[in-house]
Design an enzyme around this catalytic site. Structure first.
Site, PDB file in Angstrom:
ATOM      1  N   GLU A 182      53.293  24.421  34.933  1.00 16.17           N
ATOM      2  CA  GLU A 182      53.149  23.521  36.061  1.00 16.17           C
ATOM      3  C   GLU A 182      51.711  23.030  36.186  1.00 16.17           C
ATOM      4  O   GLU A 182      50.760  23.765  35.938  1.00 16.17           O
ATOM      5  CB  GLU A 182      53.612  24.208  37.350  1.00 16.17           C
ATOM      6  CG  GLU A 182      55.110  24.473  37.313  1.00 16.17           C
ATOM      7  CD  GLU A 182      55.673  25.091  38.579  1.00 16.17           C
ATOM      8  OE1 GLU A 182      56.898  25.037  38.740  1.00 16.17           O
ATOM      9  OE2 GLU A 182      54.906  25.632  39.398  1.00 16.17           O
TER      10      GLU A 182
ATOM     11  N   GLY B  37      48.232  31.187  34.347  1.00 14.92           N
ATOM     12  CA  GLY B  37      47.519  31.880  33.285  1.00 14.92           C
ATOM     13  C   GLY B  37      46.081  32.227  33.629  1.00 14.92           C
ATOM     14  O   GLY B  37      45.506  31.724  34.596  1.00 14.92           O
ATOM     15  N   GLU B  38      45.503  33.105  32.822  1.00 10.15           N
ATOM     16  CA  GLU B  38      44.090  33.495  32.911  1.00 10.15           C
ATOM     17  C   GLU B  38      43.341  32.794  31.781  1.00 10.15           C
ATOM     18  O   GLU B  38      43.500  33.146  30.601  1.00 10.15           O
ATOM     19  CB  GLU B  38      43.954  35.012  32.785  1.00 10.15           C
ATOM     20  CG  GLU B  38      42.551  35.536  32.515  1.00 10.15           C
ATOM     21  CD  GLU B  38      41.502  35.063  33.504  1.00 10.15           C
ATOM     22  OE1 GLU B  38      40.579  34.346  33.071  1.00 10.15           O
ATOM     23  OE2 GLU B  38      41.599  35.415  34.702  1.00 10.15           O
TER      24      GLU B  38
ATOM     25  N   SER C  12      38.487  29.109  36.664  1.00 13.09           N
ATOM     26  CA  SER C  12      38.687  30.234  37.577  1.00 13.09           C
ATOM     27  C   SER C  12      39.139  31.455  36.789  1.00 13.09           C
ATOM     28  O   SER C  12      40.016  31.359  35.935  1.00 13.09           O
ATOM     29  CB  SER C  12      39.743  29.874  38.626  1.00 13.09           C
ATOM     30  OG  SER C  12      40.031  30.987  39.447  1.00 13.09           O
TER      31      SER C  12
ATOM     32  N   SER D 244      37.869  35.104  41.159  1.00 16.25           N
ATOM     33  CA  SER D 244      38.907  35.634  42.042  1.00 16.25           C
ATOM     34  C   SER D 244      38.562  37.070  42.420  1.00 16.25           C
ATOM     35  O   SER D 244      38.799  37.989  41.647  1.00 16.25           O
ATOM     36  CB  SER D 244      40.268  35.570  41.338  1.00 16.25           C
ATOM     37  OG  SER D 244      40.629  34.223  41.077  1.00 16.25           O
ATOM     38  N   ILE D 245      38.018  37.258  43.609  1.00 18.95           N
ATOM     39  CA  ILE D 245      37.603  38.586  44.063  1.00 18.95           C
ATOM     40  C   ILE D 245      38.728  39.252  44.859  1.00 18.95           C
ATOM     41  O   ILE D 245      39.225  40.315  44.500  1.00 18.95           O
ATOM     42  CB  ILE D 245      36.309  38.497  44.896  1.00 18.95           C
ATOM     43  CG1 ILE D 245      35.168  37.925  44.052  1.00 18.95           C
ATOM     44  CG2 ILE D 245      35.940  39.892  45.426  1.00 18.95           C
ATOM     45  CD1 ILE D 245      34.761  38.775  42.868  1.00 18.95           C
TER      46      ILE D 245
ATOM     47  N   CYS E  52      48.047  27.159  46.045  1.00 19.00           N
ATOM     48  CA  CYS E  52      47.431  28.256  45.296  1.00 19.00           C
ATOM     49  C   CYS E  52      48.314  29.498  45.310  1.00 19.00           C
ATOM     50  O   CYS E  52      48.766  29.945  46.356  1.00 19.00           O
ATOM     51  CB  CYS E  52      46.073  28.581  45.908  1.00 19.00           C
ATOM     52  SG  CYS E  52      45.198  29.904  45.081  1.00 19.00           S
TER      53      CYS E  52
END
EC number: 2.1.1.192
Length: 373
Positions: free
Chosen positions: A94, A168-169, A200, A222-223, A344
């Protein structure tokens, strides 16, 4: 069997120049070709009129320009458009187009699914299938730009910002993400400013160091938790790369980069009575005291089966005020596209049921360990 053609969307300018040299052509032809592809949205070699007929025929015989197709799309009441992009073998990712008055941002995916298993993220629930190729990453931009409308003969594009915040990362697909982002930044590619391209990450620290050596783009981290105990639950990769190690990698990246103007964006999803207390706000502010940053508070976007709820506006407001007392810049993200599950943390939707889940051992070993080699 005929030889498989080279998809030119897989090649950044350096690789294209090598290709043209191998074909006995001048390297500058790569610049001409990229301008046709990325400035004007042309995929037919015959339309590239400043390239001679002989070379056009050679290109057509050896190469192709193929982007993944848009399978379907949904448009939100706020103008956000969520695209399902067919990447083959019955798989889709997406991509989300977010128009605003002064810019238009595209949220791009880097993998089919995700291996990191963040417990608040819809994409994580479908598991990991595979990495996207360079062509599948830049092809998302190319297809959406074509859908929205290239302005022919001017090279004007309808997308001003790209964020690698989709499925995904990205740092677990560096092999393809780096050349894809090179194309985004290249003057002959999408010609985006390095401050308008954001990656990110949830914190794959060795890959973050590699990214800093290869590219200068804006970084969002991303904490989502102020301590390791909670982050181990919300973002399980924290067990491998805990907060202090992650923060060290962030500071090293800041030292190498000027796209961030000396600071990164901290992403913090607001989960009702999980990570949103005033005590946790104090803890987060103290955690980030040595890391130049602005904090983006993200109201949680629920999805079917989610174990979490969205923090109330009053809890978000109190949390924000505590952070500002420490001198931090705080932004509460405006939710866009939540009526079409495009906000998100919501990406996956119906795709989840069409994407097979791999075994946990394979996810961890092939994605976190092998990819770093």
């Amino acid at each position: 069997m005929s030889e498989k053609k080279i998809n030119l969307l897989d090649l950044d300018r350096k690789a294209l120049r090598v290709l043209f040299t191998e074909m006995g052509e001048k390297p500058f032809r790569a610049d001409q070709l990229m301008k046709w592809i990325y400035h004007f949205g042309v995929s037919d070699f015959e339309e590239m009129t400043n390239i001679n007929k002989v070379l056009r025929a050679k290109l057509a015989a050896k190469c192709e320009i193929v982007a993944p197709e848009i399978s379907s799309y949904q448009k939100s009441v706020d103008g956000t458009i969520k695209f399902a992009i067919n990447v083959g073998d019955g798989q889709e990712v997406e991509t989300v187009y977010i128009p605003e008055d002064d810019r238009a941002t595209l949220c791009v995916s880097s993998q089919v699914g995700c291996a990191l298993e963040c417990t608040f993220c819809s994409t994580a629930q479908q598991g990991f299938n595979r990495n996207l190729t360079v062509a599948e990453i830049v092809g998302q931009i190319w297809r959406v730009a074509d859908f929205i409308g290239f302005v022919k003969d001017t090279g004007e594009r309808p997308i001003t910002n790209v964020v690698m915040m989709g499925m995904g990362e990205p740092l677990l697909n560096l092999k393809n993400v780096i050349p894809a982002m090179d194309i985004m930044l290249d003057d002959f590619g999408f010609s985006l400013s390095k401050r308008r391209v954001t990656l990110s990450t949830s914190g794959v620290v060795p890959a973050l160091d590699k990214l800093g050596d290869a590219l200068d783009v804006a970084l969002a981290v991303s904490i989502h938790a102020p301590n390791d105990e909670l982050r181990d639950v919300l973002v399980p990769v924290n067990k491998k790369y805990p907060l202090e190690e992650f923060l060290g990698g962030i500071r090293r990246y800041i030292a190498k980069s000027n796209a961030n103007r000396g600071r990164v964006t901290v992403e913090y999803v607001m989960l009702d009575h999980i990570n949103d207390s005033t005590d946790q706000a104090h803890e987060l502010a103290k955690l980030m005291k040595d890391t130049p940053c602005k904090v983006n508070l993200i109201p949680f976007n629920p999805y079917p089966g989610s174990p979490y709820g969205r923090s109330s506006n009053s809890r978000i407001d109190r949390f924000s005020k505590v952070l500002m007392e420490y001198g931090l810049t705080v932004i509460v993200r405006k939710t866009r596209g939540d009526d079409i599950d495009a906000a998100c943390g919501q990406l996956a939707g119906d795709i989840r049921d069409r994407t097979k889940r791999l075994a946990k051992k394979q996810m961890q070993e092939s994605q976190i360990s092998v990819t770093m080699n």
